[in-house]
Design an enzyme around this catalytic site. Structure first.
Site, PDB file in Angstrom:
ATOM      1  N   HIS A  65       0.843  -1.206   0.000  1.00  0.00           N
ATOM      2  CA  HIS A  65       0.000   0.000   0.000  1.00  0.00           C
ATOM      3  C   HIS A  65       0.874   1.251   0.000  1.00  0.00           C
ATOM      4  O   HIS A  65       1.462   1.617   1.016  1.00  0.00           O
ATOM      5  CB  HIS A  65      -0.931   0.020   1.220  1.00  0.00           C
ATOM      6  CG  HIS A  65      -1.930   1.139   1.157  1.00  0.00           C
ATOM      7  ND1 HIS A  65      -3.273   0.937   0.958  1.00  0.00           N
ATOM      8  CD2 HIS A  65      -1.765   2.487   1.227  1.00  0.00           C
ATOM      9  CE1 HIS A  65      -3.897   2.097   0.915  1.00  0.00           C
ATOM     10  NE2 HIS A  65      -2.995   3.066   1.086  1.00  0.00           N
ATOM     11  N   HIS A 114       1.604   5.362  -2.134  1.00  0.00           N
ATOM     12  CA  HIS A 114       1.149   6.419  -3.060  1.00  0.00           C
ATOM     13  C   HIS A 114       2.365   6.998  -3.770  1.00  0.00           C
ATOM     14  O   HIS A 114       2.936   7.992  -3.329  1.00  0.00           O
ATOM     15  CB  HIS A 114       0.378   7.509  -2.302  1.00  0.00           C
ATOM     16  CG  HIS A 114      -0.910   7.004  -1.726  1.00  0.00           C
ATOM     17  ND1 HIS A 114      -2.124   7.157  -2.351  1.00  0.00           N
ATOM     18  CD2 HIS A 114      -1.152   6.298  -0.592  1.00  0.00           C
ATOM     19  CE1 HIS A 114      -3.068   6.575  -1.622  1.00  0.00           C
ATOM     20  NE2 HIS A 114      -2.503   6.052  -0.542  1.00  0.00           N
ATOM     21  N   GLN A 151      -9.240   9.297  -5.600  1.00  0.00           N
ATOM     22  CA  GLN A 151      -8.981   9.967  -4.323  1.00  0.00           C
ATOM     23  C   GLN A 151     -10.155  10.821  -3.836  1.00  0.00           C
ATOM     24  O   GLN A 151     -10.457  10.874  -2.644  1.00  0.00           O
ATOM     25  CB  GLN A 151      -7.725  10.847  -4.451  1.00  0.00           C
ATOM     26  CG  GLN A 151      -7.457  11.801  -3.302  1.00  0.00           C
ATOM     27  CD  GLN A 151      -6.830  11.110  -2.112  1.00  0.00           C
ATOM     28  OE1 GLN A 151      -5.661  10.753  -2.136  1.00  0.00           O
ATOM     29  NE2 GLN A 151      -7.605  10.919  -1.045  1.00  0.00           N
ATOM     30  N   HIS A 161      -9.215   1.771  -0.314  1.00  0.00           N
ATOM     31  CA  HIS A 161      -9.127   2.490   0.947  1.00  0.00           C
ATOM     32  C   HIS A 161     -10.507   2.322   1.577  1.00  0.00           C
ATOM     33  O   HIS A 161     -11.509   2.727   0.969  1.00  0.00           O
ATOM     34  CB  HIS A 161      -8.854   3.964   0.710  1.00  0.00           C
ATOM     35  CG  HIS A 161      -7.437   4.280   0.344  1.00  0.00           C
ATOM     36  ND1 HIS A 161      -6.875   3.853  -0.823  1.00  0.00           N
ATOM     37  CD2 HIS A 161      -6.482   4.973   1.011  1.00  0.00           C
ATOM     38  CE1 HIS A 161      -5.618   4.271  -0.869  1.00  0.00           C
ATOM     39  NE2 HIS A 161      -5.347   4.957   0.235  1.00  0.00           N
ATOM     40  N   GLU A 206     -11.194   4.523   6.408  1.00  0.00           N
ATOM     41  CA  GLU A 206     -10.036   5.189   7.015  1.00  0.00           C
ATOM     42  C   GLU A 206     -10.547   6.373   7.822  1.00  0.00           C
ATOM     43  O   GLU A 206     -10.434   7.535   7.433  1.00  0.00           O
ATOM     44  CB  GLU A 206      -9.024   5.636   5.954  1.00  0.00           C
ATOM     45  CG  GLU A 206      -7.715   6.132   6.579  1.00  0.00           C
ATOM     46  CD  GLU A 206      -6.710   6.656   5.573  1.00  0.00           C
ATOM     47  OE1 GLU A 206      -7.026   6.697   4.372  1.00  0.00           O
ATOM     48  OE2 GLU A 206      -5.605   7.044   5.998  1.00  0.00           O
ATOM     49  N   ASP A 230       2.375   3.302   2.921  1.00  0.00           N
ATOM     50  CA  ASP A 230       1.359   4.299   2.592  1.00  0.00           C
ATOM     51  C   ASP A 230       1.975   5.596   2.057  1.00  0.00           C
ATOM     52  O   ASP A 230       1.685   6.004   0.947  1.00  0.00           O
ATOM     53  CB  ASP A 230       0.457   4.580   3.805  1.00  0.00           C
ATOM     54  CG  ASP A 230      -0.899   5.191   3.414  1.00  0.00           C
ATOM     55  OD1 ASP A 230      -1.149   5.368   2.214  1.00  0.00           O
ATOM     56  OD2 ASP A 230      -1.706   5.483   4.313  1.00  0.00           O
ATOM     57  N   TRP A 288       0.669  13.897   3.459  1.00  0.00           N
ATOM     58  CA  TRP A 288       0.121  13.263   4.657  1.00  0.00           C
ATOM     59  C   TRP A 288       1.180  12.914   5.694  1.00  0.00           C
ATOM     60  O   TRP A 288       0.875  12.710   6.856  1.00  0.00           O
ATOM     61  CB  TRP A 288      -0.649  11.988   4.261  1.00  0.00           C
ATOM     62  CG  TRP A 288      -1.822  12.291   3.396  1.00  0.00           C
ATOM     63  CD1 TRP A 288      -3.074  12.632   3.835  1.00  0.00           C
ATOM     64  CD2 TRP A 288      -1.887  12.336   1.971  1.00  0.00           C
ATOM     65  NE1 TRP A 288      -3.893  12.873   2.764  1.00  0.00           N
ATOM     66  CE2 TRP A 288      -3.197  12.701   1.614  1.00  0.00           C
ATOM     67  CE3 TRP A 288      -0.952  12.105   0.954  1.00  0.00           C
ATOM     68  CZ2 TRP A 288      -3.602  12.839   0.287  1.00  0.00           C
ATOM     69  CZ3 TRP A 288      -1.356  12.235  -0.366  1.00  0.00           C
ATOM     70  CH2 TRP A 288      -2.665  12.602  -0.698  1.00  0.00           C
TER      71      TRP A 288
END
Ligand code: FE2
Length: 428
Positions: free
Chosen positions: A57, A59, A152, A210, A213, A309, A315
């Site tokens: 997982h 990005h 997203q 996702h 979350e 992630d 983030w």
């Protein structure tokens, strides 16, 4: 004559004094004390030879963009999504490719040779999709990069969201993603799960959403994901990422939910570094950890892996592609400090993740790809404890990266020498 023979290695399952014979990029034999002619023989000196780390997982389209156009002040998920929205109009294909390739250099050096990356499909231009497909091609020799079509901003919430996601799949993106908890309503979230699972079933693709979350215990899209997986016969092909709402759910409800997930053959990915920093942000004290119920899911026979992630993006400002750092945080957040628990956390960034990604020929067994790494540790627990140096990384029998052992030279009066933080092996 063999191409490569590794001798005197310890394997993650505890077998020791093992030899691994390699020919034409494949493992042709794994046995104790094997002696054979090889062009290159390497003595592992009793250290751990592991299959590569796998990140299920990530990005890749956002990585290494930290500070662009500004940093996330609150550290929350929602500010991160807002910040990514500010960055999107400024993205160029060249910059995306350059940052992703730089990250893949870090990954290879860390023995991270398989990555499942979500790629944002919200913008109809599909700029990040095209960039990540280019990266996938350019790193194929050394990293298995699997891409997930990730809406997203919500596949239903975004204008033409379904169309953009479908076009991304048509361009060659491998997996169907989703974000049901970010749709406008619970009902839309459920509808998005149904629609996306049907799309995957029609096309014979894997699913990785996702899912939930959030700290909201009523966010129950995992229930729909399990239901749809069962209904459409997608057992073993669907993954729920994050599932953080399960941390806060009512225990009685979870006692029904976990068997449902197991029956549906849905796997789970927790992201310990991100879950522990992003969840619980609306709490005062006590503050929830927010990570999903990893030991309970594992105990029910559900395949659970850990993902990184984020690395240096809207983030999360930290990280360096080190899956041992991820496993280390997983041990702590899930309190999996038993011997079995710590070994399970090592599996969560290796074999379990490889199974979620449906990687072929993965592992240190006869017939598998000769992709493995030598760690400066004698077993998986020591590897996690030390976030051990990756002394050598091989991909299909070819040396890909090497690092110097982590040692310190001591200048203490009366105790000169070196230490490598490994009891019983001073100075090694
Ligand atoms: Fe994510």
């Amino acid at each position: 004559m063999l191409d490569l023979l590794i001798v005197n290695a310890v394997l993650p399952d505890g077998r020791h004094d093992m030899s691994v014979a390699v020919q034409d990029g494949r493992i042709v034999e794994v046995s104790p004390g094997l002696k054979a002619e090889a062009r290159d023989t390497f003595d592992a000196q009793g250290l751990l030879l592991s299959p590569p780390f796998c990140d299920p997982h990530f990005h890749m389209d956002a990585t290494l963009s930290y500070g662009k156009p500004r940093v996330n002040q609150s550290g929350t998920l929602l500010e991160g999504i807002g910040l990514w929205g500010e960055l999107k109009p400024l993205l160029t294909e060249e910059a995306l490719v350059e940052r992703a390739l730089a990250y893949c250099d870090w990954a290879a050096a860390r023995g991270l040779l398989a990555i499942r990356s979500h790629v944002d499909t919200s913008d109809p231009s599909l700029l990040p999709v095209r960039a990540m497909l280019e990266v996938k091609k350019r790193v194929a020799e050394y990293i298995d990069l699997q891409l997930v079509a990730f809406p997203q901003d919500g596949v239903l919430r975004t204008k033409d969201g379904v169309d953009s996601l479908t076009r991304a799949l048509n361009l060659g993106v491998d997996v169907v993603g989703g974000i049901p908890h970010f749709e406008r309503t619970m009902a839309d979230g459920m509808a998005s799960v149904k629609l996306l699972c049907e799309l995957a079933a029609d096309r014979g693709l894997l699913v990785d959403m996702h899912c939930d979350e959030t700290d909201d215990p009523m966010s129950r899209h995992i229930e729909t994901l399990a239901y749809e997986s069962h209904r459409l016969g997608l057992q073993g092909r669907v993954n729920g990422s994050h599932l953080t709402s399960m941390h806060s759910m009512d225990n009685y409800y979870v006692s029904k939910l976990i068997p449902l997930i197991a029956e549906a053959g849905v796997s789970a990915v927790a992201n310990p570094l991100i879950n522990i920093t992003i969840q619980g942000r609306h709490d005062t004290y006590p503050k929830r950890r927010g990570m999903t119920r990893v030991p309970e899911l594992m105990a029910a026979g559900i395949n659970v892996a850990f993902g990184h992630d984020c690395v240096m993006d809207p983030w999360y400002s930290l990280g360096s592609g080190d899956m041992l750092e991820v496993a280390h945080m997983g041990v702590h957040v899930a309190q999996m400090t038993s011997q079995t628990g710590m070994r399970a956390c090592f599996d969560a960034v290796t074999a379990n993740a490889a199974r979620i990604m449906h990687l072929r020929n993965y592992g240190i067994e006869k017939g598998c790809d000769a992709s493995f790494l030598l760690l400066q540790a004698r077993d998986p627990i020591e590897a996690i404890r030390l976030r051990a140096a990756r002394l050598r990384v091989w991909r299909r029998g070819v040396l890909l990266a090497q690092s110097q052992p982590a040692t310190a030279t001591l200048e203490i009066e009366g105790r000169p020498g070196t230490t490598s933080f490994m009891p019983g092996r001073p100075g090694h």
